[in-house]
Scaffold this motif. Sequence first.
Motif, PDB file in Angstrom:
ATOM      1  N   GLN A 301      -4.287  -8.219  -8.133  1.00  0.00           N
ATOM      2  CA  GLN A 301      -3.158  -7.762  -7.322  1.00  0.00           C
ATOM      3  C   GLN A 301      -3.473  -7.985  -5.849  1.00  0.00           C
ATOM      4  O   GLN A 301      -4.607  -8.264  -5.492  1.00  0.00           O
ATOM      5  CB  GLN A 301      -2.840  -6.288  -7.622  1.00  0.00           C
ATOM      6  N   ILE A 303      -2.697  -5.839  -3.257  1.00  0.00           N
ATOM      7  CA  ILE A 303      -2.514  -4.621  -2.464  1.00  0.00           C
ATOM      8  C   ILE A 303      -3.800  -4.194  -1.779  1.00  0.00           C
ATOM      9  O   ILE A 303      -3.828  -3.916  -0.586  1.00  0.00           O
ATOM     10  CB  ILE A 303      -1.992  -3.474  -3.362  1.00  0.00           C
ATOM     11  N   PHE A 384      -6.251  -0.014   1.740  1.00  0.00           N
ATOM     12  CA  PHE A 384      -5.066  -0.791   2.089  1.00  0.00           C
ATOM     13  C   PHE A 384      -4.501  -0.309   3.413  1.00  0.00           C
ATOM     14  O   PHE A 384      -4.624   0.854   3.783  1.00  0.00           O
ATOM     15  CB  PHE A 384      -4.008  -0.786   0.978  1.00  0.00           C
ATOM     16  N   ILE A 389       1.765  -2.485   3.886  1.00  0.00           N
ATOM     17  CA  ILE A 389       2.502  -2.067   2.694  1.00  0.00           C
ATOM     18  C   ILE A 389       3.957  -1.806   3.048  1.00  0.00           C
ATOM     19  O   ILE A 389       4.873  -2.191   2.330  1.00  0.00           O
ATOM     20  CB  ILE A 389       1.871  -0.799   2.084  1.00  0.00           C
ATOM     21  N   LYS A 392       5.870  -4.923   3.507  1.00  0.00           N
ATOM     22  CA  LYS A 392       6.017  -5.666   2.272  1.00  0.00           C
ATOM     23  C   LYS A 392       7.097  -5.087   1.373  1.00  0.00           C
ATOM     24  O   LYS A 392       7.837  -5.808   0.717  1.00  0.00           O
ATOM     25  CB  LYS A 392       4.682  -5.685   1.518  1.00  0.00           C
ATOM     26  N   TRP A 393       7.185  -3.746   1.337  1.00  0.00           N
ATOM     27  CA  TRP A 393       8.066  -3.132   0.348  1.00  0.00           C
ATOM     28  C   TRP A 393       9.432  -2.708   0.894  1.00  0.00           C
ATOM     29  O   TRP A 393      10.282  -2.267   0.133  1.00  0.00           O
ATOM     30  CB  TRP A 393       7.385  -1.905  -0.263  1.00  0.00           C
ATOM     31  N   ILE A 404       1.684   1.065  -6.102  1.00  0.00           N
ATOM     32  CA  ILE A 404       0.425   1.168  -5.353  1.00  0.00           C
ATOM     33  C   ILE A 404      -0.514   2.145  -6.054  1.00  0.00           C
ATOM     34  O   ILE A 404      -1.673   1.839  -6.330  1.00  0.00           O
ATOM     35  CB  ILE A 404       0.698   1.629  -3.907  1.00  0.00           C
TER      36      ILE A 404
END
Length: 571
Positions: A301, A303, A384, A389, A392-393, A404
Amino acid sequence: MLELKEFLNEPKIEKTKLYQRLQCSKNEALILKELCKSYVCASASVSAFSLLAGLFGEKDYAYLDYLEDLKGLIKRGFVTSGLGFFKNIDSNKLSNSKLVLLQSELSLSQYFLDFLDSKSLFKVPKSKAYGAYLEYLKDEFLRIELYERLSFARRSEYYAVLKSHIKEFEKYIKECLKLSKFHNVLNAIFKEYALNAKEQILFLALLKEEYALSHENSSTREQNALLNLISENELELRQNKKLLEDDSKLLSSFLVEYDEYLNAFGELSKSFFISDEILERVINSPTKQSQIKLESLVKEQEIFELIEPNIDINDIIIPENTKELLSNILKQKDKKVLERLSLWGIKTSKNIEAKIIFYGPPGTGKTMSAFGVAKAMKKAVLSFDCSKILSKWVGESEQNVRKIFDTYKKIANSCKQSPILLLNEADQFLSTRIEGGSGSDKMHNQMQNIFLEQIERFSGVLIATTNFLESLDSAFSRRFDLKIEFKKPDFKDRLKMWEKFLPQNADFEEAFELETLAKYELSGAQILMVVKNTALKTAISKDGIFTMRAFLESIQKELEGSFDKHKIVGF
């Protein structure tokens, strides 16, 4: 068998060769003689009462006077004694319980039978490379068996011979290891914890019990049985007790733990065992498979970043009160602390569980301290960046946010040692929820609600770092167990940092003053950056000498770059 026949047939037992070899009392020899007679007549065990009463008579309970002789044979390991369906009586627990022996069944020990058959003449094979990790372990366990025999043979003429054999065999193991190419996780643990020879023997004895799947209250796990392996006399045994005390290296480092229980005589005993984390590492990691597995899981992944911490928490220069708070986190694994927390119903697991916020200005050691805590716990870090994040989301469903934590949980459950989850630079992600009607505001708040839920349910160690605690949403604040502040270093700590970061084996001008540099209110990260920039400038200079001017110029640029209003005036 000639010695045995002579021992059984000669009326004056003290004249026999076996008696001379045994170096025991006449009464002890008579007891052994009766047991040998029973054994050669296909009777492996005999009632202690029947044996003593038959030998020494029942009149006026004369047989009671010989319980001490029987106890001596058990302590030497020549005789084993069992109470019906119960385990063998531990020879180290007989001091106040000799009468219990009358209810027991006696038999000759394997050690004594080996002694009779001269199997004690140990032959060391020719050195060769171990084909696998388990082959090496087998030899280590054989070495422990030799130490067990040695503990039984202290009063025998065989003691010196056996001790010599052990030295030869230990030399053989070392030579075989030099020829071998497998990853020796056991040796890695010994080096990591700097265990001395006696501590290694204690550890190996307990490991041998684990591989034998012995009962957790096996007499081999008890304190005196373990200490007998490394003690030549009672004085040494008393001195070696410190190796199994709560503040010893084996216990304080959580390599070994113990349970307390009532033994067959109603006495409180300690049964030692290797901790689960270390045992998993030894048994399930003959190679670096666990680390490889963790790396492969993280690569699947995008992340997390996997970090193997190499920073010792004691090497980090932070205020003492901050360091004390970090130390208190690690003390959760202290046996006495665990017992109290369990008794109070506060904690049910032996594992450290904590949700912590490190807050303070940039460069004050928050992330470095997180790595230091991880190393002290012997855990990897899954880190992370919250800002990444978010970017990205944004615009996707809240299921992606759950991913996550779901991914972390999957990785943690697949590893023998769950890593620490580090939420680095969590400022904007954990900030106060936005009051607004725009789509992005609603998405931001929804994501925060999901994170609140996940943090609430999180099990393990989670560390979040933030520069501004004031902006943290109060709902998040309530869900963290600890909030530890990292302040900018004071003059004393800045001086330590300059001393630590300054180049070694370098030339400094005579006018160089460390105290002057320490007056500028820089963070640890800034001091390190100043040193690096100045080192580069000095390395390309003509004479390669560090000057105050070069340092002060670097400090000025660092302060300007951090939007600090300080100006350096003069020199």
